[in-house]
Design a protein around this motif. Structure first.
Motif, PDB file in Angstrom:
ATOM      1  N   ALA A   1       0.945  -1.129   0.047  1.00  0.00           N
ATOM      2  CA  ALA A   1      -0.199  -0.069  -0.069  1.00  0.00           C
ATOM      3  C   ALA A   1       0.827   1.214  -0.015  1.00  0.00           C
ATOM      4  CB  ALA A   1      -0.965   0.014   1.214  1.00  0.00           C
ATOM      5  N   HIS A   2       1.998   1.414   0.842  1.00  0.00           N
ATOM      6  CA  HIS A   2       2.933   2.450   1.194  1.00  0.00           C
ATOM      7  C   HIS A   2       4.366   2.092   1.001  1.00  0.00           C
ATOM      8  CE1 HIS A   2      -0.884   4.895   1.700  1.00  0.00           C
ATOM      9  NE2 HIS A   2      -1.040   4.108   2.674  1.00  0.00           N
ATOM     10  N   VAL A   3       5.205   3.041   0.499  1.00  0.00           N
ATOM     11  CA  VAL A   3       6.429   2.754   0.379  1.00  0.00           C
ATOM     12  C   VAL A   3       7.032   4.225   0.820  1.00  0.00           C
ATOM     13  CG1 VAL A   3       8.501   2.224  -1.003  1.00  0.00           C
ATOM     14  CG2 VAL A   3       6.295   1.087  -1.541  1.00  0.00           C
ATOM     15  N   ARG A   4       8.331   4.209   1.578  1.00  0.00           N
ATOM     16  CA  ARG A   4       8.912   5.278   2.222  1.00  0.00           C
ATOM     17  C   ARG A   4      10.199   4.921   2.233  1.00  0.00           C
ATOM     18  NH1 ARG A   4       7.822   7.904   7.905  1.00  0.00           N
ATOM     19  NH2 ARG A   4       5.604   8.080   6.879  1.00  0.00           N
ATOM     20  N   SER A   5      11.150   5.642   1.442  1.00  0.00           N
ATOM     21  CA  SER A   5      12.500   5.246   1.543  1.00  0.00           C
ATOM     22  C   SER A   5      13.445   6.265   1.922  1.00  0.00           C
ATOM     23  CB  SER A   5      12.814   4.843   0.021  1.00  0.00           C
ATOM     24  OG  SER A   5      12.808   6.039  -0.943  1.00  0.00           O
ATOM     25  N   SER A   6      14.319   6.075   2.781  1.00  0.00           N
ATOM     26  CA  SER A   6      15.332   6.853   3.273  1.00  0.00           C
ATOM     27  C   SER A   6      16.844   6.469   2.626  1.00  0.00           C
ATOM     28  CB  SER A   6      15.585   6.645   4.867  1.00  0.00           C
ATOM     29  OG  SER A   6      14.219   7.124   5.285  1.00  0.00           O
ATOM     30  N   ILE A   7      17.316   7.326   2.355  1.00  0.00           N
ATOM     31  CA  ILE A   7      18.908   7.098   1.977  1.00  0.00           C
ATOM     32  C   ILE A   7      19.892   7.443   3.046  1.00  0.00           C
ATOM     33  CG2 ILE A   7      20.807   7.847   0.104  1.00  0.00           C
ATOM     34  CD1 ILE A   7      18.192   8.757  -1.593  1.00  0.00           C
ATOM     35  N   VAL A   8      20.919   6.366   3.110  1.00  0.00           N
ATOM     36  CA  VAL A   8      21.872   6.657   3.976  1.00  0.00           C
ATOM     37  C   VAL A   8      22.873   7.463   3.519  1.00  0.00           C
ATOM     38  CG1 VAL A   8      23.907   5.142   5.157  1.00  0.00           C
ATOM     39  CG2 VAL A   8      21.593   4.113   4.946  1.00  0.00           C
ATOM     40  N   LEU A   9      23.110   8.695   4.574  1.00  0.00           N
ATOM     41  CA  LEU A   9      24.308   9.713   4.266  1.00  0.00           C
ATOM     42  C   LEU A   9      25.598   8.998   4.605  1.00  0.00           C
ATOM     43  CD1 LEU A   9      22.158  12.548   5.128  1.00  0.00           C
ATOM     44  CD2 LEU A   9      22.538  11.749   2.715  1.00  0.00           C
ATOM     45  N   ASP A  10      25.638   8.231   5.706  1.00  0.00           N
ATOM     46  CA  ASP A  10      26.834   8.000   6.272  1.00  0.00           C
ATOM     47  C   ASP A  10      26.777   6.798   7.187  1.00  0.00           C
ATOM     48  OD1 ASP A  10      29.624   8.051   6.725  1.00  0.00           O
ATOM     49  OD2 ASP A  10      29.457   9.604   8.469  1.00  0.00           O
ATOM     50  N   ARG A  11      27.765   5.919   7.227  1.00  0.00           N
ATOM     51  CA  ARG A  11      27.727   4.511   7.934  1.00  0.00           C
ATOM     52  C   ARG A  11      28.428   4.929   9.028  1.00  0.00           C
ATOM     53  NH1 ARG A  11      28.441  -0.780   4.864  1.00  0.00           N
ATOM     54  NH2 ARG A  11      28.307   0.774   3.109  1.00  0.00           N
ATOM     55  N   LEU A  12      27.793   4.965  10.216  1.00  0.00           N
ATOM     56  CA  LEU A  12      28.726   5.057  11.575  1.00  0.00           C
ATOM     57  C   LEU A  12      29.274   3.827  12.069  1.00  0.00           C
ATOM     58  CD1 LEU A  12      26.296   7.545  13.264  1.00  0.00           C
ATOM     59  CD2 LEU A  12      28.126   8.193  11.463  1.00  0.00           C
TER      60      LEU A  12
END
Length: 159
Positions: free
Chosen positions: A134-145
């Protein structure tokens, strides 16, 4: 849960650091004979405490520049719909990890991709059109800690 002694935990810790260690190298590290290390390692493998060995590939060196976390909400919460979604996730190689969650989203996916176009393709052409989603929300990784697959074995010593 399997009973582990101090030597088992030392073997597991050493193998988490370097899965290619020979039994002799393990013996030198933890203070047992090579044959004892071999028997213990085989037991840990048979008991599925050690579930496998693999090479860690450097994604960026191979051109996988983008990591994204994708939250999914299902269209309906039926066993059949969940099964269809799981089948979809297992077909998509770029999805490395998938978790069923409590909270607002039903699933959280970790995808490793070459670029934004690849992310767009997965979101717009694979996930969103699927009948289970039904819904998709994505987040892009800026930096891997931090990144680790190591288990916190020290917690077992206190148990």
């Amino acid at each position: 849960m399997i009973q582990l002694d101090t030597f088992d935990l030392k073997i597991l810790a050493a193998l988490q650091d370097d899965g290619r260690l020979t039994n002799q190298q393990l013996a030198d590290l933890i203070g047992l004979s090579a044959s004892q290390c071999s028997r213990r390692r085989m037991r840990l493998e048979e008991e599925k405490v050690i579930s496998g060995y693999h090479a860690d590939l450097a994604g960026e060196a191979l051109g996988f520049e983008l990591i994204a976390f994708i939250q999914i909400t299902l269209a309906t919460h039926s066993p059949d719909n969940a099964k269809k979604f799981r089948e979809l996730v297992n077909r998509v190689d770029a999805i490395q990890e998938a978790y069923s969650l409590t909270g607002d989203a039903d699933y959280l996916l970790k995808a490793v991709l070459r670029d934004l176009k690849s992310l767009s393709d997965i979101v717009n052409n694979v996930l969103m059109p699927h009948q289970s989603v039904a819904h998709v929300r994505s987040s892009i990784v800026l930096d891997r800690l931090k990144e680790s697959a190591k288990l916190p074995l020290k917690a077992l010593q206190r148990a």
